[in-house]
Design a protein around this motif. Structure first.
Motif, PDB file in Angstrom:
ATOM      1  N   LYS A  10       0.840  -1.184   0.000  1.00  0.00           N
ATOM      2  CA  LYS A  10       0.000   0.000   0.000  1.00  0.00           C
ATOM      3  C   LYS A  10       0.884   1.247   0.000  1.00  0.00           C
ATOM      4  O   LYS A  10       1.853   1.345   0.747  1.00  0.00           O
ATOM      5  CB  LYS A  10      -0.898   0.018   1.244  1.00  0.00           C
ATOM      6  N   ILE A  70       1.601   4.760   1.057  1.00  0.00           N
ATOM      7  CA  ILE A  70       1.224   5.629   2.167  1.00  0.00           C
ATOM      8  C   ILE A  70       1.975   6.945   2.044  1.00  0.00           C
ATOM      9  O   ILE A  70       3.201   6.961   1.936  1.00  0.00           O
ATOM     10  CB  ILE A  70       1.580   4.984   3.532  1.00  0.00           C
ATOM     11  N   PHE A  97       3.662  -1.488   3.784  1.00  0.00           N
ATOM     12  CA  PHE A  97       3.562  -0.083   3.420  1.00  0.00           C
ATOM     13  C   PHE A  97       4.777   0.391   2.637  1.00  0.00           C
ATOM     14  O   PHE A  97       5.918   0.105   3.007  1.00  0.00           O
ATOM     15  CB  PHE A  97       3.441   0.791   4.674  1.00  0.00           C
ATOM     16  N   ALA A  99      -3.395   5.699   0.972  1.00  0.00           N
ATOM     17  CA  ALA A  99      -3.778   6.402   2.199  1.00  0.00           C
ATOM     18  C   ALA A  99      -2.919   7.655   2.336  1.00  0.00           C
ATOM     19  O   ALA A  99      -1.719   7.633   2.056  1.00  0.00           O
ATOM     20  CB  ALA A  99      -3.592   5.507   3.418  1.00  0.00           C
ATOM     21  N   ILE A 140      -6.101   0.821   6.896  1.00  0.00           N
ATOM     22  CA  ILE A 140      -5.678   0.784   5.494  1.00  0.00           C
ATOM     23  C   ILE A 140      -5.793  -0.601   4.886  1.00  0.00           C
ATOM     24  O   ILE A 140      -6.162  -0.760   3.715  1.00  0.00           O
ATOM     25  CB  ILE A 140      -4.226   1.309   5.377  1.00  0.00           C
TER      26      ILE A 140
END
Length: 312
Positions: free
Chosen positions: A2, A4, A26, A178, A309
């Motif tokens: 993800k 971030i 992340f 995010a 998230i």
């Protein structure tokens, strides 16, 4: 993984990054405010006409794969002579900027690679920009240090003169899964980034979850008597959009610590409104045993962010 993106400035963001960097799911990019004009950063900014390096340096160190003697060295602050109050890491970033033909982002890249950081650090802008404020009494002041030193209720803030966001910061925001705002000084760490031309637009163009981590304590010169709703309202006003999640502290502060903060004129940020966006938790972490200083618990924050998230 993800993507971030965290947005802020100094101490609060550093504390957050120290926890987030260990989350293997992340990929982290930190977008850092560049309106600091105080201390060593302010002197270097004014004398050498480069971006203030202090908050950038702190973020790089926080993301370092291993904090060791080397990172302690980068954070070392001289206390005498013509280098009094200067930070060695700031001077190194200045030197790297000159070695890269005044390319400050390349200097950041060089130092980040040297420390093998677990994430990237970008300035919100590569221009020498200044934040300005109008106070409730109609007075106007320019520059972070002057604004905070006035210690008066702030009516509004803006960036003085032309400014443009760093292109890679805009791209990171648009591609984020995010976007985390704060913790950090409301006006001079969080809002000052949103004000840079292109940052707000990139945030609102993104499909990312927008998460605000509230400060635990109010701040002299910026948020005296501000409760949670006031913080949220101001961010959403400058952002021109709603936050998806709000993380706030509900942990108690020992009386001997609270009373010391209270004597300084600050208070805890109280949760004064409720909706399904708010996530409450005991987020308090203390540093300095002799004279405890309140910080966010980076491990607890990281766990909450991971649940937001990845978990839903």
């Amino acid at each position: 993984m993800k993507n971030i993106v965290v947005i802020g400035g100094g101490t609060g963001l550093n504390q957050l990054l120290r926890g987030l960097k260990w989350e293997k799911e992340f990929s982290i990019i930190s977008v850092v405010a560049v309106t600091d004009d105080g201390g060593s950063s302010g002197i270097i900014r004014n004398d050498f006409e480069i971006l203030p390096p202090g908050d950038i340096r702190n973020n790089i160190v926080a993301l370092a794969e291993k904090e060791s003697l080397l990172t302690d060295l980068l954070n070392y602050r001289f206390k005498e002579g013509f280098l009094d109050n200067h930070n060695l890491g700031n001077i190194i970033l200045l030197a790297l900027t000159r070695l890269n033909n005044n390319n400050f982002p390349m200097a950041i890249k060089n130092l980040s690679e040297f420390l093998n950081t677990r994430g990237k650090v970008y300035p919100s802008s590569t221009e020498l920009i200044t934040i300005a404020a109008e106070f409730d009494d109609g007075g106007i002041e320019f520059g972070e240090t002057n604004i905070v030193n006035k210690n008066k209720p702030i009516k509004r803030v803006w960036i003085d003169g032309n400014n443009e966001a760093y292109e890679q910061s805009k791209t990171a925001l648009k591609e984020a899964d995010a976007i985390i705002l704060g913790p950090g000084s409301l006006y001079t760490s969080v809002v000052t980034n949103i004000l840079v031309k292109g940052i707000k637009e990139a945030i609102n163009e993104s499909n990312a979850k927008k998460i605000y981590i509230s400060n635990i304590m109010t701040q002299l010169g910026e948020t005296i008597d501000y409760d949670l709703k006031k913080h949220v309202d101001i961010i959403e006003n400058y952002l021109d959009s709603k936050l998806d999640y709000i993380i706030a502290n509900d942990g108690s502060i020992p009386d001997f610590v609270y009373n010391r903060y209270k004597k300084q004129g600050v208070d805890n940020v109280k949760i004064d409104f409720y909706d399904d966006r708010i996530i409450q938790s005991d987020l308090i972490y203390f540093i300095n045993k002799e004279k405890p200083i309140i910080r966010h618990d980076s491990t607890k924050i990281s766990k909450i962010l991971k649940e937001i998230i990845i978990g839903d």
